[in-house]
Design an enzyme around this catalytic site. Structure first.
Site, mmCIF file in Angstrom:
data_model
loop_
_atom_site.group_PDB
_atom_site.id
_atom_site.type_symbol
_atom_site.label_atom_id
_atom_site.label_comp_id
_atom_site.label_asym_id
_atom_site.label_seq_id
_atom_site.Cartn_x
_atom_site.Cartn_y
_atom_site.Cartn_z
ATOM 1 N N CYS A 295 36.179 38.401 42.840
ATOM 2 C CA CYS A 295 36.924 39.524 43.055
ATOM 3 C C CYS A 295 38.048 39.851 42.164
ATOM 4 C CB CYS A 295 37.489 39.609 44.657
ATOM 5 S SG CYS A 295 38.344 40.829 45.067
ATOM 6 N N GLU B 79 35.579 39.093 50.904
ATOM 7 C CA GLU B 79 36.009 40.372 50.499
ATOM 8 C C GLU B 79 35.791 41.364 51.764
ATOM 9 O OE1 GLU B 79 35.336 42.574 47.013
ATOM 10 O OE2 GLU B 79 34.223 41.088 46.064
ATOM 11 N N HIS C 74 45.446 42.437 50.340
ATOM 12 C CA HIS C 74 44.781 41.082 49.872
ATOM 13 C C HIS C 74 45.846 40.119 50.766
ATOM 14 C CE1 HIS C 74 41.678 41.721 46.863
ATOM 15 N NE2 HIS C 74 42.437 42.651 46.577
ATOM 16 N N CYS D 220 37.794 48.131 42.659
ATOM 17 C CA CYS D 220 37.375 46.809 42.406
ATOM 18 C C CYS D 220 37.384 46.487 40.856
ATOM 19 C CB CYS D 220 35.634 46.851 42.889
ATOM 20 S SG CYS D 220 34.811 45.368 42.339
ATOM 21 N N GLY E 225 41.290 40.545 43.982
ATOM 22 C CA GLY E 225 41.770 39.276 44.678
ATOM 23 C C GLY E 225 42.199 38.399 43.482
#
Length: 267
Positions: free
Chosen positions: A209, A200, A154, A76, A212
């Site tokens: 994110c 998410e 993703h 993350c 992301g």
């Protein structure tokens, strides 16, 4: 039941509960993530982050991330930036370059400090992995998406209707095309930025994110929509992304903020 201290932090609205496992080990992080993340009956967050010493010499510290549904995340970016601020301002280190061990590998954090406060953090997010670069998913009236892994999967869909994340994010996360489930981005390219909304994996719609944002920037670049630097505007704020040609690494820069400290009962 015993209580342990925690810190609530966020990066562009992507909020997590942070616990120093160096001082307060958490025996059942999955259960704690579910209970503590509940926004009605718990502290409220997108998940739980445990900060610890690194078990290997190649890194200074380690992190484990558990989503609001208890599932463990590989990486993350927003949490990584918050960890950099936490470690420096809580005096666990005086380094402004920190090597952080994640399940996706070691990531380097560069802290931008002013008057002893960490203002922003740049994270070396590593090289993107482009597998099955684009595919069409079902009959959801969407264009082809671009699959990018930033240590976690993703699927980026470029569309004018980014608000379809509300109805389609949940469906796509568990689509059979993604046997390990997937993070979903809906992105609209504008002259100065890429407006992006995120679903998410394990948390649902989040304010931001980091991985992301990186995946969106890479997808936009390889499809010829933008160059190698992008401003990714998410619901909770903006992240600057640079995909460097020199080393093929993606670098993410953005803020990290303390929200509050507290104590919570250990499960």
């Amino acid at each position: 039941m015993s209580k342990i201290p925690f810190t609530k932090m966020h990066g562009c609205g992507n909020d997590y509960i942070y616990v120093s496992a160096m001082e307060h080990p958490v025996a059942d992080p999955q259960a704690c993530a579910i209970a503590w993340s509940d926004r009605h009956k718990g502290i409220g967050s997108d998940g739980l982050v445990l900060i610890d010493r690194s078990p290997i010499p190649e890194a200074d510290f380690s992190m484990r991330i558990f989503n609001a549904d208890g599932s463990e995340a590989m990486m993350c970016g927003n949490a990584s930036r918050c960890i950099g601020k936490y470690l420096y301002e809580r005096h666990f280190t005086d380094k402004t370059e920190i090597r952080l061990l994640t399940l996706a590998g070691v990531r380097t954090l560069r802290l931008h400090v002013y008057n002893d406060s960490v203002m922003t953090v740049t994270v070396d997010m590593g090289e993107p992995i482009l597998e099955d670069e684009s595919q069409f998913i079902g009959d959801l009236s969407m264009n082809k998406g671009v699959f990018v892994s930033m240590g976690n999967p993703h699927y980026v869909i470029f569309t004018d209707d980014i608000d379809q994340v509300v109805k389609s994010g949940r469906i796509l996360e568990i689509h059979p095309a993604f046997p390990q489930r997937c993070n979903i981005e809906f992105a609209r390219v504008t002259p100065n930025a890429i407006r992006t909304r995120v679903w998410e994996r394990g948390s649902g719609i989040t304010q931001a994110c980091g991985t992301g944002a990186c995946a969106t920037a890479v997808a936009a670049c390889i499809t010829g929509r933008v160059g190698r630097t992008s401003e990714i505007v998410m619901d909770g704020g903006t992240l600057h992304i640079e995909w460097r040609e020199s080393d093929n690494h993606v670098y993410m820069t953005g803020p990290a903020e303390f929200v509050f400290d507290g104590e919570v009962e250990m499960l």
